[in-house]
Design a protein around this motif. Structure first.
Motif, mmCIF file in Angstrom:
data_model
loop_
_atom_site.group_PDB
_atom_site.id
_atom_site.type_symbol
_atom_site.label_atom_id
_atom_site.label_comp_id
_atom_site.label_asym_id
_atom_site.label_seq_id
_atom_site.Cartn_x
_atom_site.Cartn_y
_atom_site.Cartn_z
ATOM 1 N N LEU A 54 -8.692 -2.841 9.714
ATOM 2 C CA LEU A 54 -7.351 -3.015 9.167
ATOM 3 C C LEU A 54 -6.246 -2.732 10.184
ATOM 4 O O LEU A 54 -5.274 -3.477 10.267
ATOM 5 C CB LEU A 54 -7.150 -2.137 7.933
ATOM 6 C CG LEU A 54 -7.836 -2.610 6.662
ATOM 7 C CD1 LEU A 54 -7.626 -1.593 5.549
ATOM 8 C CD2 LEU A 54 -7.334 -3.971 6.249
ATOM 9 N N ASP A 55 -6.377 -1.675 10.940
ATOM 10 C CA ASP A 55 -5.325 -1.327 11.896
ATOM 11 C C ASP A 55 -5.186 -2.336 13.032
ATOM 12 O O ASP A 55 -4.204 -2.314 13.764
ATOM 13 C CB ASP A 55 -5.543 0.074 12.454
ATOM 14 C CG ASP A 55 -5.155 1.143 11.457
ATOM 15 O OD1 ASP A 55 -4.295 0.873 10.591
ATOM 16 O OD2 ASP A 55 -5.710 2.251 11.529
ATOM 17 N N LYS A 56 -6.160 -3.225 13.168
ATOM 18 C CA LYS A 56 -6.073 -4.275 14.189
ATOM 19 C C LYS A 56 -5.218 -5.454 13.700
ATOM 20 O O LYS A 56 -4.837 -6.310 14.478
ATOM 21 C CB LYS A 56 -7.476 -4.746 14.570
ATOM 22 C CG LYS A 56 -8.284 -3.674 15.288
ATOM 23 C CD LYS A 56 -9.670 -4.188 15.606
ATOM 24 C CE LYS A 56 -10.571 -3.261 16.353
ATOM 25 N NZ LYS A 56 -10.295 -1.909 16.526
ATOM 26 N N VAL A 57 -4.964 -5.500 12.404
ATOM 27 C CA VAL A 57 -4.148 -6.571 11.826
ATOM 28 C C VAL A 57 -2.698 -6.107 11.872
ATOM 29 O O VAL A 57 -2.219 -5.425 10.982
ATOM 30 C CB VAL A 57 -4.569 -6.886 10.375
ATOM 31 C CG1 VAL A 57 -3.740 -8.029 9.816
ATOM 32 C CG2 VAL A 57 -6.054 -7.204 10.299
ATOM 33 N N THR A 58 -2.020 -6.470 12.936
ATOM 34 C CA THR A 58 -0.668 -5.949 13.141
ATOM 35 C C THR A 58 0.410 -7.021 13.169
ATOM 36 O O THR A 58 1.566 -6.721 12.917
ATOM 37 C CB THR A 58 -0.597 -5.170 14.469
ATOM 38 O OG1 THR A 58 -0.982 -6.044 15.536
ATOM 39 C CG2 THR A 58 -1.495 -3.955 14.439
ATOM 40 N N ASP A 59 0.033 -8.251 13.475
ATOM 41 C CA ASP A 59 1.071 -9.255 13.680
ATOM 42 C C ASP A 59 1.064 -10.396 12.671
ATOM 43 O O ASP A 59 1.796 -11.362 12.824
ATOM 44 C CB ASP A 59 0.975 -9.821 15.099
ATOM 45 C CG ASP A 59 -0.378 -10.443 15.386
ATOM 46 O OD1 ASP A 59 -1.321 -10.230 14.601
ATOM 47 O OD2 ASP A 59 -0.504 -11.147 16.396
ATOM 48 N N ILE A 60 0.243 -10.289 11.628
ATOM 49 C CA ILE A 60 0.238 -11.302 10.579
ATOM 50 C C ILE A 60 0.295 -10.608 9.223
ATOM 51 O O ILE A 60 -0.165 -9.474 9.081
ATOM 52 C CB ILE A 60 -1.004 -12.221 10.646
ATOM 53 C CG1 ILE A 60 -2.289 -11.400 10.471
ATOM 54 C CG2 ILE A 60 -1.027 -13.022 11.935
ATOM 55 C CD1 ILE A 60 -3.518 -12.231 10.279
ATOM 56 N N ARG A 82 -4.318 0.359 -0.246
ATOM 57 C CA ARG A 82 -2.999 0.815 -0.705
ATOM 58 C C ARG A 82 -2.287 1.569 0.417
ATOM 59 O O ARG A 82 -1.111 1.335 0.699
ATOM 60 C CB ARG A 82 -3.165 1.720 -1.931
ATOM 61 C CG ARG A 82 -1.852 2.184 -2.522
ATOM 62 C CD ARG A 82 -2.064 3.071 -3.741
ATOM 63 N NE ARG A 82 -2.505 2.295 -4.896
ATOM 64 C CZ ARG A 82 -3.739 2.336 -5.413
ATOM 65 N NH1 ARG A 82 -4.658 3.118 -4.894
ATOM 66 N NH2 ARG A 82 -4.052 1.597 -6.452
ATOM 67 N N SER A 83 -2.995 2.445 1.079
ATOM 68 C CA SER A 83 -2.423 3.241 2.174
ATOM 69 C C SER A 83 -2.000 2.348 3.338
ATOM 70 O O SER A 83 -0.941 2.557 3.942
ATOM 71 C CB SER A 83 -3.437 4.281 2.638
ATOM 72 O OG SER A 83 -2.946 5.000 3.735
ATOM 73 N N PHE A 84 -2.825 1.352 3.640
ATOM 74 C CA PHE A 84 -2.470 0.422 4.707
ATOM 75 C C PHE A 84 -1.132 -0.249 4.399
ATOM 76 O O PHE A 84 -0.242 -0.301 5.241
ATOM 77 C CB PHE A 84 -3.553 -0.646 4.893
ATOM 78 C CG PHE A 84 -3.192 -1.674 5.924
ATOM 79 C CD1 PHE A 84 -3.476 -1.456 7.262
ATOM 80 C CD2 PHE A 84 -2.540 -2.848 5.566
ATOM 81 C CE1 PHE A 84 -3.123 -2.399 8.221
ATOM 82 C CE2 PHE A 84 -2.183 -3.795 6.518
ATOM 83 C CZ PHE A 84 -2.480 -3.559 7.843
ATOM 84 N N ALA A 85 -0.993 -0.756 3.177
ATOM 85 C CA ALA A 85 0.240 -1.458 2.791
ATOM 86 C C ALA A 85 1.446 -0.523 2.807
ATOM 87 O O ALA A 85 2.541 -0.935 3.166
ATOM 88 C CB ALA A 85 0.071 -2.095 1.421
ATOM 89 N N GLU A 86 1.237 0.730 2.436
ATOM 90 C CA GLU A 86 2.345 1.692 2.444
ATOM 91 C C GLU A 86 2.811 2.023 3.856
ATOM 92 O O GLU A 86 3.967 2.367 4.069
ATOM 93 C CB GLU A 86 1.924 2.977 1.728
ATOM 94 C CG GLU A 86 1.784 2.811 0.221
ATOM 95 C CD GLU A 86 1.155 4.026 -0.448
ATOM 96 O OE1 GLU A 86 0.721 4.970 0.264
ATOM 97 O OE2 GLU A 86 1.068 4.018 -1.693
ATOM 98 N N ASN A 87 1.900 1.903 4.824
ATOM 99 C CA ASN A 87 2.215 2.303 6.193
ATOM 100 C C ASN A 87 2.382 1.161 7.183
ATOM 101 O O ASN A 87 2.602 1.408 8.366
ATOM 102 C CB ASN A 87 1.132 3.266 6.703
ATOM 103 C CG ASN A 87 1.129 4.554 5.931
ATOM 104 O OD1 ASN A 87 2.096 5.304 5.967
ATOM 105 N ND2 ASN A 87 0.057 4.809 5.190
ATOM 106 N N HIS A 88 2.245 -0.062 6.721
ATOM 107 C CA HIS A 88 2.376 -1.229 7.595
ATOM 108 C C HIS A 88 3.262 -2.262 6.909
ATOM 109 O O HIS A 88 2.950 -2.708 5.802
ATOM 110 C CB HIS A 88 1.007 -1.844 7.906
ATOM 111 C CG HIS A 88 0.115 -0.940 8.683
ATOM 112 N ND1 HIS A 88 -0.611 0.082 8.095
ATOM 113 C CD2 HIS A 88 -0.165 -0.887 10.002
ATOM 114 C CE1 HIS A 88 -1.300 0.708 9.022
ATOM 115 N NE2 HIS A 88 -1.047 0.156 10.185
#
Length: 131
Positions: A54-60, A82-88
């Motif tokens: 997940l953390d590799k998905v940064t530009d799309i 959920r945490s990913f969306a809250e922080n990215h």
């Protein structure tokens, strides 16, 4: 795939246990983790989880969809998305009350619709990005 002579070997697939499995966890324990050489189903799950990427998905933009009644994804795993969306800023987490696992199927078992709610959601998400 199954060798009854080696059924006692904990690292070989167990045909009887696989065929009588009552959950995906039992299938993964008695077949998948053994086929892939893992010592435990927990190790197999840890290695095959998409959360490592997940953390590799940064530009799309990334749409993460889950259902509260998913029998295979407990709340603690849903919290990863959920945490990913809250922080990215590129992440959007959507959780519905119902839908099952890999579901959102519409129609019947024998005659499912070719287009489902999840298909329409994905198209709507992409269309919104293009506006």
């Amino acid at each position: 795939l199954f060798d009854s002579a080696d059924a006692a070997d904990d690292n070989l697939p167990d045909k009887a246990k696989t065929l009588s499995a009552s959950s995906l966890l039992h299938i993964d324990e008695n077949l998948q983790r053994r086929l892939h050489g893992y010592n435990s189903v927990d190790d197999y799950y840890a290695d095959h989880s998409s959360c490592h990427y997940l953390d590799k998905v940064t530009d799309i933009p990334l749409l993460l969809v889950n259902t509260a009644d998913d029998p295979l994804v407990p709340e603690n795993l849903a919290n990863i998305g959920r945490s990913f969306a809250e922080n990215h800023s590129n992440g959007l987490f959507v959780q519905t009350k119902h839908g099952g696992h890999l579901g959102f199927f519409e129609g019947g078992v024998f005659f499912p619709h070719t287009e489902t709610w999840i298909d329409r959601l994905a198209v709507e998400f992409i269309a919104a990005l293009n506006k």
